[in-house]
Design a protein around this motif. Structure first.
Motif, PDB file in Angstrom:
ATOM      1  N   ILE A  18     -61.305  29.894 -25.576  1.00 43.45           N
ATOM      2  CA  ILE A  18     -60.089  30.680 -25.831  1.00 43.45           C
ATOM      3  C   ILE A  18     -60.375  32.171 -25.707  1.00 43.45           C
ATOM      4  CG2 ILE A  18     -58.414  31.302 -27.619  1.00 43.45           C
ATOM      5  CD1 ILE A  18     -58.544  28.386 -28.568  1.00 43.45           C
ATOM      6  N   SER A  19     -61.540  32.607 -26.173  1.00 42.71           N
ATOM      7  CA  SER A  19     -61.881  34.030 -26.067  1.00 42.71           C
ATOM      8  C   SER A  19     -62.028  34.460 -24.611  1.00 42.71           C
ATOM      9  CB  SER A  19     -63.172  34.317 -26.838  1.00 42.71           C
ATOM     10  OG  SER A  19     -64.278  33.688 -26.223  1.00 42.71           O
ATOM     11  N   LYS A  20     -62.539  33.570 -23.776  1.00 47.27           N
ATOM     12  CA  LYS A  20     -62.661  33.889 -22.344  1.00 47.27           C
ATOM     13  C   LYS A  20     -61.284  33.985 -21.694  1.00 47.27           C
ATOM     14  CE  LYS A  20     -67.114  31.496 -22.056  1.00 47.27           C
ATOM     15  NZ  LYS A  20     -67.939  32.715 -22.057  1.00 47.27           N
ATOM     16  N   LEU A  21     -60.384  33.095 -22.095  1.00 49.83           N
ATOM     17  CA  LEU A  21     -59.007  33.178 -21.588  1.00 49.83           C
ATOM     18  C   LEU A  21     -58.324  34.450 -22.088  1.00 49.83           C
ATOM     19  CD1 LEU A  21     -57.888  29.466 -22.154  1.00 49.83           C
ATOM     20  CD2 LEU A  21     -58.493  30.523 -19.975  1.00 49.83           C
ATOM     21  N   LYS A  22     -58.594  34.797 -23.320  1.00 51.28           N
ATOM     22  CA  LYS A  22     -58.010  36.003 -23.916  1.00 51.28           C
ATOM     23  C   LYS A  22     -58.483  37.244 -23.191  1.00 51.28           C
ATOM     24  CE  LYS A  22     -57.614  38.333 -28.409  1.00 51.28           C
ATOM     25  NZ  LYS A  22     -57.995  38.250 -29.851  1.00 51.28           N
ATOM     26  N   LEU A  23     -59.757  37.263 -22.803  1.00 50.90           N
ATOM     27  CA  LEU A  23     -60.331  38.416 -22.106  1.00 50.90           C
ATOM     28  C   LEU A  23     -59.638  38.653 -20.774  1.00 50.90           C
ATOM     29  CD1 LEU A  23     -62.616  40.540 -22.276  1.00 50.90           C
ATOM     30  CD2 LEU A  23     -64.060  38.932 -21.018  1.00 50.90           C
ATOM     31  N   ARG A  24     -59.210  37.572 -20.114  1.00 48.98           N
ATOM     32  CA  ARG A  24     -58.611  37.691 -18.782  1.00 48.98           C
ATOM     33  C   ARG A  24     -57.096  37.807 -18.804  1.00 48.98           C
ATOM     34  NH1 ARG A  24     -63.407  35.456 -18.404  1.00 48.98           N
ATOM     35  NH2 ARG A  24     -64.639  35.597 -16.477  1.00 48.98           N
ATOM     36  N   CYS A  25     -56.468  37.261 -19.843  1.00 42.17           N
ATOM     37  CA  CYS A  25     -54.997  37.222 -19.849  1.00 42.17           C
ATOM     38  C   CYS A  25     -54.366  37.993 -21.001  1.00 42.17           C
ATOM     39  CB  CYS A  25     -54.513  35.771 -19.882  1.00 42.17           C
ATOM     40  SG  CYS A  25     -55.042  34.800 -18.465  1.00 42.17           S
ATOM     41  N   GLY A  26     -55.168  38.479 -21.920  1.00 42.69           N
ATOM     42  CA  GLY A  26     -54.623  39.243 -23.031  1.00 42.69           C
ATOM     43  C   GLY A  26     -54.365  38.411 -24.274  1.00 42.69           C
ATOM     44  N   ALA A  27     -54.213  39.103 -25.401  1.00 38.61           N
ATOM     45  CA  ALA A  27     -54.040  38.432 -26.694  1.00 38.61           C
ATOM     46  C   ALA A  27     -52.771  37.589 -26.785  1.00 38.61           C
ATOM     47  CB  ALA A  27     -54.078  39.466 -27.821  1.00 38.61           C
ATOM     48  N   PRO A  28     -51.613  38.049 -26.246  1.00 39.76           N
ATOM     49  CA  PRO A  28     -50.402  37.208 -26.365  1.00 39.76           C
ATOM     50  C   PRO A  28     -50.565  35.833 -25.719  1.00 39.76           C
ATOM     51  CG  PRO A  28     -49.811  39.447 -25.732  1.00 39.76           C
ATOM     52  CD  PRO A  28     -51.301  39.359 -25.653  1.00 39.76           C
ATOM     53  N   TYR A  29     -51.378  35.753 -24.657  1.00 41.17           N
ATOM     54  CA  TYR A  29     -51.546  34.482 -23.943  1.00 41.17           C
ATOM     55  C   TYR A  29     -52.212  33.427 -24.821  1.00 41.17           C
ATOM     56  CZ  TYR A  29     -52.832  31.262 -20.175  1.00 41.17           C
ATOM     57  OH  TYR A  29     -52.975  30.152 -19.375  1.00 41.17           O
ATOM     58  N   THR A  30     -53.132  33.847 -25.669  1.00 39.40           N
ATOM     59  CA  THR A  30     -53.904  32.881 -26.464  1.00 39.40           C
ATOM     60  C   THR A  30     -53.505  32.858 -27.930  1.00 39.40           C
ATOM     61  OG1 THR A  30     -55.632  34.556 -26.815  1.00 39.40           O
ATOM     62  CG2 THR A  30     -55.897  33.083 -24.920  1.00 39.40           C
ATOM     63  N   SER A  31     -52.450  33.566 -28.301  1.00 40.80           N
ATOM     64  CA  SER A  31     -52.097  33.654 -29.726  1.00 40.80           C
ATOM     65  C   SER A  31     -51.785  32.280 -30.324  1.00 40.80           C
ATOM     66  CB  SER A  31     -50.903  34.603 -29.902  1.00 40.80           C
ATOM     67  OG  SER A  31     -49.780  34.129 -29.175  1.00 40.80           O
ATOM     68  N   LYS A  32     -51.062  31.433 -29.565  1.00 43.27           N
ATOM     69  CA  LYS A  32     -50.734  30.097 -30.076  1.00 43.27           C
ATOM     70  C   LYS A  32     -51.981  29.225 -30.188  1.00 43.27           C
ATOM     71  CE  LYS A  32     -45.959  29.972 -28.386  1.00 43.27           C
ATOM     72  NZ  LYS A  32     -44.985  29.253 -27.527  1.00 43.27           N
ATOM     73  N   LEU A  33     -52.876  29.337 -29.215  1.00 45.82           N
ATOM     74  CA  LEU A  33     -54.106  28.535 -29.247  1.00 45.82           C
ATOM     75  C   LEU A  33     -54.964  28.927 -30.444  1.00 45.82           C
ATOM     76  CD1 LEU A  33     -55.019  28.719 -25.434  1.00 45.82           C
ATOM     77  CD2 LEU A  33     -53.607  27.024 -26.608  1.00 45.82           C
ATOM     78  N   GLU A  34     -55.068  30.227 -30.685  1.00 43.54           N
ATOM     79  CA  GLU A  34     -55.841  30.684 -31.848  1.00 43.54           C
ATOM     80  C   GLU A  34     -55.167  30.243 -33.142  1.00 43.54           C
ATOM     81  OE1 GLU A  34     -57.943  34.796 -30.395  1.00 43.54           O
ATOM     82  OE2 GLU A  34     -55.780  34.828 -30.626  1.00 43.54           O
ATOM     83  N   GLY A  35     -53.834  30.261 -33.143  1.00 45.94           N
ATOM     84  CA  GLY A  35     -53.117  29.822 -34.338  1.00 45.94           C
ATOM     85  C   GLY A  35     -53.353  28.357 -34.647  1.00 45.94           C
ATOM     86  N   MET A  36     -53.507  27.524 -33.611  1.00 49.07           N
ATOM     87  CA  MET A  36     -53.752  26.093 -33.823  1.00 49.07           C
ATOM     88  C   MET A  36     -55.114  25.871 -34.490  1.00 49.07           C
ATOM     89  SD  MET A  36     -52.289  24.814 -30.143  1.00 49.07           S
ATOM     90  CE  MET A  36     -52.814  23.116 -30.290  1.00 49.07           C
TER      91      MET A  36
ATOM     92  N   ARG B 241     -52.483  23.476 -24.309  1.00 47.16           N
ATOM     93  CA  ARG B 241     -52.064  23.477 -25.715  1.00 47.16           C
ATOM     94  C   ARG B 241     -51.808  22.058 -26.208  1.00 47.16           C
ATOM     95  NH1 ARG B 241     -47.079  25.414 -28.756  1.00 47.16           N
ATOM     96  NH2 ARG B 241     -45.941  25.152 -26.808  1.00 47.16           N
ATOM     97  N   LYS B 242     -51.185  21.222 -25.375  1.00 49.04           N
ATOM     98  CA  LYS B 242     -50.932  19.841 -25.780  1.00 49.04           C
ATOM     99  C   LYS B 242     -52.247  19.077 -25.959  1.00 49.04           C
ATOM    100  CE  LYS B 242     -47.530  17.493 -24.012  1.00 49.04           C
ATOM    101  NZ  LYS B 242     -46.565  17.396 -25.120  1.00 49.04           N
TER     102      LYS B 242
ATOM    103  N   GLY C 158     -44.503  26.907 -34.765  1.00 47.74           N
ATOM    104  CA  GLY C 158     -44.496  27.832 -33.637  1.00 47.74           C
ATOM    105  C   GLY C 158     -45.744  27.775 -32.772  1.00 47.74           C
ATOM    106  N   PHE C 159     -46.864  27.330 -33.356  1.00 47.03           N
ATOM    107  CA  PHE C 159     -48.120  27.295 -32.607  1.00 47.03           C
ATOM    108  C   PHE C 159     -48.295  26.002 -31.825  1.00 47.03           C
ATOM    109  CE2 PHE C 159     -49.991  30.138 -36.148  1.00 47.03           C
ATOM    110  CZ  PHE C 159     -49.481  31.268 -35.530  1.00 47.03           C
TER     111      PHE C 159
END
Length: 687
Positions: free
Chosen positions: A401-419, A380-381, A456-457
């Motif tokens: 990010i979508s590949k990370l989301k597929l493996r870890c779920g939407a909450p894991y990548t919510s901040k990255l998508e928000g950025m 994230r940094k 927050g993101f």
């Protein structure tokens, strides 16, 4: 006496003739079978004929017949040609003698045949294991298994095939498995080391036939993979400088090798999937010790304030990590750095398909990391700097990010998508801001762009008290008025440390376009106020800038590659008493110049900040998990609560049971839970 080939053929011929006569007898005396024997206790004509042959010929000849048949089978095993049709008739004589039952066939042929076959292969396999390598042994075993299977299909009863194959498996494979798979120069380790995949595939095919035959192979593969990975970690730990690009590339290559073996050789069997997964988790989560001396590197570091904009295109980052104080570095940090390098330097040089392939491999490696939350924070940094400073491809960022989301779920990548969404929204905001300025008739005299980031993101950025030049402050106030007119209850905080500025510098020998960060630009613009020589102390007071940031800016401007300022004293060290003058004799062939920033490649302090932030976030995650579990169960014992909390949280990190215990105690103190009055290790939820 033994029944020779001629005697066997004569017996088979007699049996064939007897069956022919029996058929004719049935046709001639159909009436007897249809009416007379059917309604009496007498045997049918066919059964009478079989019993007659059994009592007259078979009883006295069955042992010699078996010996003759087995002898022919042995001849065939030795490579001689035999008449399979005669063998078929001889063997089926045993079946017919049972008169609709396999008892005679089983007792007189099948059982002794399996027993002798087992003895034969016991002797053969002992000979092979003492003379041949594992690969040669397995070739012979496979050939014999195929031959026995074909033999059973050709002239044995269908029910014998499974027993025959199981017998050969037992004597050739099960009995010698440990010796074969551990053989020094041709066992599992040697096949993996020498990439003899066809031989490894044969070993897999053979031992998959026997119950639990694959588990010992999986154990060896896991140990070998773990050893290879551990040696790789040790190799980079012993280097004077850690090249994270080479390290991750080697890890990817190792993973590619075992993925190929798993897919093409081991048929993606679940036993081997788990073995390889456990092996990679074992060594990839080892921290790599750093034994390095301080070696500061120059790196272009342009950035945009929270709501700041400017030139982009920071130079490529070196893949060497040098850390004078941090004793070790985690794979989460290394993999995050690799992703950062990949997005900055490679995305424009690779085709979309190639980049997708590399990203898929990187994410596959990421799945083995236990501290996924640590990777998330590092990533994230770095994503924040790429979005605000460097040229990065939104499609590539979204793909990863979508590949990370597929493996870890939407909450894991919510901040990255928000950025990423913030940057898209900021582009629209900038267009509206220009329209606002035009409507208000405001002309700044220079280009000013801002990106508004949701707190927050994004990571927590350093807020300073930098006193910007008056025209910039005026534009900041204009943007604040514009933003307040469109939003409610939102406060803007300017992050100067991420700003970039393009300056047009007038030198006697020609104008130059200078691209630099906000601090460097403020230092340069201070010389527009009429002072030819300014001390470092005076600059710090004018700009309200702390000494560390001012020192780095002066180093890059006065003792770096491009000497925009001239330092009063020799040497590269910057002191507060040093004075600096504008370099009117500055010359450079390039019109556009990027002023680098002097920063260490890896900051132990910044890494520690990330670690501390992650540890703090983990406390909240553990507490939330405990409360959810207790709310649904109402009452749980300590061991059960701890194990279930670990199971729920292990997708993102591996919590320490001691930390869980401290969080439970804290929740009890805050009256979310209580201990049972009679059972001390039982907790109850307080609504």
């Amino acid at each position: 006496p033994l029944l020779d080939e001629g005697g066997k053929r004569a017996l088979v011929k007699k049996w064939t003739n007897h069956k022919s006569i029996g058929k004719w007898r049935q046709k001639l005396y159909t009436y007897i079978d249809r009416y007379f024997t059917k309604h009496s206790t007498m045997d049918s004509l066919q059964d009478c004929g079989l019993k007659c042959f059994h009592n007259t010929i078979y009883t006295s000849a069955k042992e010699r017949l078996f010996d003759a048949v087995y002898g022919e089978i042995q001849n065939e095993r030795q490579g001689y040609q035999v008449d399979r049709a005669v063998l078929h008739e001889a063997i089926f004589l045993f079946i017919d003698m049972g008169m609709d039952s396999l008892t005679v066939y089983t007792e007189d042929f099948e059982t002794p045949f399996i027993t002798r076959t087992a003895e034969y292969y016991r002797i053969e396999s002992s000979k092979w294991i003492s003379e041949d390598s594992a690969t040669e042994y397995m070739k012979k075993a496979e050939d014999r298994l195929n031959a026995e299977t074909a033999r059973a299909k050709s002239y044995l009863h269908a029910g014998t095939e499974a027993k025959l194959v199981a017998c050969v498996d037992q004597e050739t494979l099960t009995a010698h498995q440990k010796t074969l798979i551990e053989m020094e120069n041709s066992g599992v380790v040697a096949l993996l080391r020498d990439q003899k995949l066809s031989d490894l595939s044969r070993m897999y095919r053979l031992f998959s036939r026997i119950p639990k035959g694959l588990e010992p192979i999986a154990v060896i593969i896991k140990e070998h993979c773990t050893d290879e990975g551990t040696q790789l970690v040790k190799k980079y730990a012993d280097l004077p400088e850690l090249d994270f690009k080479a390290y991750v590339n080697d890890m990817l290559a190792l993973h590619d090798t075992y993925s190929m073996v798993l897919k093409d050789v081991l048929d993606n069997h679940a036993v081997f999937q788990k073995a390889i997964k456990d092996a990679f988790e074992c060594f990839i989560n080892q921290s790599i010790p750093l034994n390095t001396k301080p070696q500061p590197k120059s790196e272009g570091a342009a950035a945009v304030p929270e709501g700041g904009g400017g030139a982009k295109g920071a130079p490529a980052r070196s893949s060497t990590l040098v850390n004078p104080t941090q004793h070790s570095i985690s794979s989460s940090d290394l993999l995050s750095n690799y992703c950062d390098m990949l997005m900055k330097n490679t995305a424009d040089k690779m085709s979309d398909d190639d980049l997708e392939e590399v990203l898929e491999k990187v994410v596959s490696l990421f799945t083995y990391i236990t501290d996924k939350d640590m990777f998330q924070e590092f990533y994230r940094k770095q994503l924040s700097r790429r979005l605000l400073v460097s040229n990065t491809n939104n499609d590539s960022e979204r793909s990863l990010i979508s590949k990370l989301k597929l493996r870890c779920g939407a909450p894991y990548t919510s901040k990255l998508e928000g950025m990423i969404n913030d940057r898209d929204v900021s582009e629209e905001t900038q267009v509206n801001f220009k329209t606002y300025m035009k409507e208000k008739g405001i002309n700044a005299g220079f280009d000013f762009s801002a990106q508004v980031l949701t707190t927050g993101f994004w990571p927590a950025f350093k807020i300073d008290t930098l006193d910007c030049p008056r025209p910039v402050k005026e534009m900041m106030d204009v943007f604040r008025q514009f933003y307040d007119s469109r939003t409610q209850s939102r406060v803007l905080k300017w992050v100067h440390s991420l700003a970039t500025v393009n300056l047009l510098a007038h030198f006697p020998k020609g104008d130059r376009d200078l691209s630099m960060n906000c601090y460097q630009a403020c230092v340069c613009l201070a010389y527009n106020e009429g002072d030819d020589c300014i001390t470092a102390t005076d600059l710090g007071e004018r700009l309200q800038l702390n000494w560390e940031e001012l020192k780095k800016s002066l180093q890059s401007l006065a003792v770096g590659k491009y000497k925009i300022l001239i330092k009063s004293t020799p040497g590269k060290d910057i002191k507060e008493t040093d004075s600096f003058t504008f370099n009117s004799d500055f010359t450079e062939r390039s019109r556009k110049i990027k002023i680098p920033t002097v920063v260490p490649k890896l900051s132990a302090k910044s890494t520690q900040v990330v670690v501390q932030q992650v540890e703090e976030d983990r406390k909240h995650a553990i507490e939330a998990c405990i409360v959810r579990l207790m709310k649904s169960r109402k009452a749980m014992e300590h061991t059960q609560l701890t194990s279930e909390a670990i199971a729920h949280l292990s997708h993102h990190f591996k919590p320490d049971p001691k930390v869980i215990k401290r969080r439970i105690d804290d929740l009890i103190a805050r009256e979310y839970l209580e201990r049972d009055s009679t059972k001390n290790n039982l907790y109850r939820y307080l609504a």
